[in-house]
Design a protein around this motif. Sequence first.
Motif, mmCIF file in Angstrom:
data_model
loop_
_atom_site.group_PDB
_atom_site.id
_atom_site.type_symbol
_atom_site.label_atom_id
_atom_site.label_comp_id
_atom_site.label_asym_id
_atom_site.label_seq_id
_atom_site.Cartn_x
_atom_site.Cartn_y
_atom_site.Cartn_z
ATOM 1 N N UNK A 49 0.846 -1.198 0.000
ATOM 2 C CA UNK A 49 0.000 0.000 0.000
ATOM 3 C C UNK A 49 0.881 1.247 0.000
ATOM 4 N N UNK A 50 1.598 1.463 1.109
ATOM 5 C CA UNK A 50 2.581 2.533 1.132
ATOM 6 C C UNK A 50 3.868 2.038 0.499
ATOM 7 N N UNK A 51 4.910 2.822 0.608
ATOM 8 C CA UNK A 51 6.167 2.407 -0.005
ATOM 9 C C UNK A 51 6.749 1.207 0.743
ATOM 10 N N UNK A 52 7.550 0.410 0.028
ATOM 11 C CA UNK A 52 8.090 -0.820 0.606
ATOM 12 C C UNK A 52 9.497 -1.050 0.078
ATOM 13 N N UNK A 53 10.440 -1.311 0.987
ATOM 14 C CA UNK A 53 11.804 -1.653 0.621
ATOM 15 C C UNK A 53 12.082 -3.094 1.013
ATOM 16 N N UNK A 54 12.394 -3.913 0.022
ATOM 17 C CA UNK A 54 12.817 -5.291 0.269
ATOM 18 C C UNK A 54 14.341 -5.295 0.366
ATOM 19 N N UNK A 55 14.851 -5.600 1.558
ATOM 20 C CA UNK A 55 16.295 -5.590 1.776
ATOM 21 C C UNK A 55 16.875 -6.988 1.577
ATOM 22 N N UNK A 56 17.927 -7.058 0.808
ATOM 23 C CA UNK A 56 18.633 -8.307 0.530
ATOM 24 C C UNK A 56 17.686 -9.430 0.131
ATOM 25 N N UNK A 57 16.865 -9.222 -0.888
ATOM 26 C CA UNK A 57 15.889 -10.260 -1.259
ATOM 27 C C UNK A 57 16.428 -11.310 -2.230
ATOM 28 N N UNK A 58 17.696 -11.183 -2.663
ATOM 29 C CA UNK A 58 18.188 -12.074 -3.712
ATOM 30 C C UNK A 58 19.387 -12.895 -3.242
ATOM 31 N N UNK A 59 19.545 -14.047 -3.865
ATOM 32 C CA UNK A 59 20.612 -14.978 -3.524
ATOM 33 C C UNK A 59 21.980 -14.377 -3.858
ATOM 34 N N UNK A 60 22.938 -14.633 -2.986
ATOM 35 C CA UNK A 60 24.337 -14.317 -3.231
ATOM 36 C C UNK A 60 25.145 -15.610 -3.197
ATOM 37 N N UNK A 61 26.298 -15.585 -3.819
ATOM 38 C CA UNK A 61 27.222 -16.705 -3.754
ATOM 39 C C UNK A 61 28.408 -16.298 -2.894
ATOM 40 N N UNK A 62 28.743 -17.169 -1.940
ATOM 41 C CA UNK A 62 29.803 -16.863 -0.985
ATOM 42 C C UNK A 62 31.133 -16.596 -1.690
ATOM 43 N N UNK A 63 31.798 -15.502 -1.281
ATOM 44 C CA UNK A 63 33.122 -15.141 -1.807
ATOM 45 C C UNK A 63 33.123 -14.944 -3.319
ATOM 46 N N UNK A 64 32.025 -14.457 -3.854
ATOM 47 C CA UNK A 64 31.939 -14.150 -5.283
ATOM 48 C C UNK A 64 31.037 -12.935 -5.451
ATOM 49 N N UNK A 65 31.129 -12.290 -6.592
ATOM 50 C CA UNK A 65 30.317 -11.101 -6.816
ATOM 51 C C UNK A 65 29.863 -11.052 -8.270
#
Length: 480
Positions: A118-134
């Motif tokens: 309804x109001x604004x919404x921030x999804x923090x860190x919603x996606x998969x990461x791979x350890x020690x990689x970028x």
Amino acid sequence: MKTILRILFLLAAVNAGLLYLHYSQSATASGDKDRPDTYRQEIEVINRADGLYVRHHFYDLATGRYEIIWPEGSIDHDCLTEESASCSRFNEAGIAFDEGERDRQSISYKIPKTEKLAGRKLFKRPFVLLQDAKPLTTVFHMTDEQNIGGMWVNGLERVGIADKERITYRLYRGVGFVNELYWQPQDLPMAYSSNKLTVYGEGIDTKQIDEMEKMLEEIGGDHVSVLLSPNNQTLYAQRFVTEKPQNINQVLKQVARMSIQSRFIIPTDEPSMNSMLASILGDQAIGTKAEQNAFIRFKEALTEDEFRTFRKNVRSQMGQPLAAEKLDAILKDVLTFDSQYFQKTMHEQQYSYPFLLLDSRKLLLDGEKLKDTKIVVKDGKSYYPANELLTGMGYKITSNEQSIYIESPKRNYRFSKIEPFYVMNERKFDYKEKPYLTINNKLYFDEVWLRRIFLVLIEKSDETIDVQQIERLIKEMEKE
């Protein structure tokens, strides 16, 4: 409904395929493809009533094992089995991609929603990461099956839109890491877009946009999105900003900091390094008033050529850890003198610390090394630390608001803090140039005056500077 979805996903797949082909060719050309610590990713997000449904594709993976970091609160972790994707390396425990030859893997997961947007919404860190990689690059698809309107932002450049009867689709792409997703009910028009900066809003001064774009080009940071509206509440995320138009100067400073964070690895105990690096690379004072003054004081002390060379050397450190101590080392390479300016200013946060150079040679007193003691070089003159030298010579140093007293059994000195004179054993001497200076409450004597007043010889070599008491030398000669 199904037909519309198929058409949208087909368009998305075609776009993603073209983008992937482009990026993979670029990777092969640059030699990055075989690096185990980087990958390329494509993220498909579908907004539904009960959550965000994510399909996450990883490209250019090396053959080694990758630990999977799942988003906190995510559920339904699974392998995505489609003809165009593979998860042959996705292990049974669902915690890693095991060793293997297949460089493309795809998984799916869900980010549950506890309430309707309804109001604004921030999804923090919603996606998969791979350890020690970028991730080197990201292609991002956002499909809203709820048709809630508004706008979705993640900091990447928006490159495509499609609005159907009950579905909206947005395509984003760009360089680097993205792990935030923001939605707000107010849809703002795009005022400006490039591969470095996208600005949303109305009535925005183009000069301010040009200033941000120029700064981002100078710093070389990842793409940043800026949302400007009178109704906005302030939000500073990793790669986007929401703010009111009247606060554009604050936006400029924040964008600079965000860009620095995307290009350098900065110690957490040196928070002002973001502003200092932004000021150096953007060649304009950024940050708080104290942080700006620290940069201005530094730049004014260098010639144009010295500052240009220093900036170039700092820029060469992108992608690497960069602390204040390293900045001082880079400065030494330019000026050939030691410095603790950045360490004092950034780490210890002594923002009023003057810009000083330090003679790198070891300081000796009568042949004995004075530990952790340096000669200060300021305005072309050398200043010697009084406490270490003079106490080593048998003097006692005291002071009050009017005078500095330096006393020994044979000679007593009083230096007026108010008038240009000093007294030695009751005899008064006037001077035009001040023989001493005080830095952070520490007393230093000019080399010329040190020789003249305290009767010392100063012998210099490439490695050392030896201050020798004349009276002591005479006694040694008499013994011989």
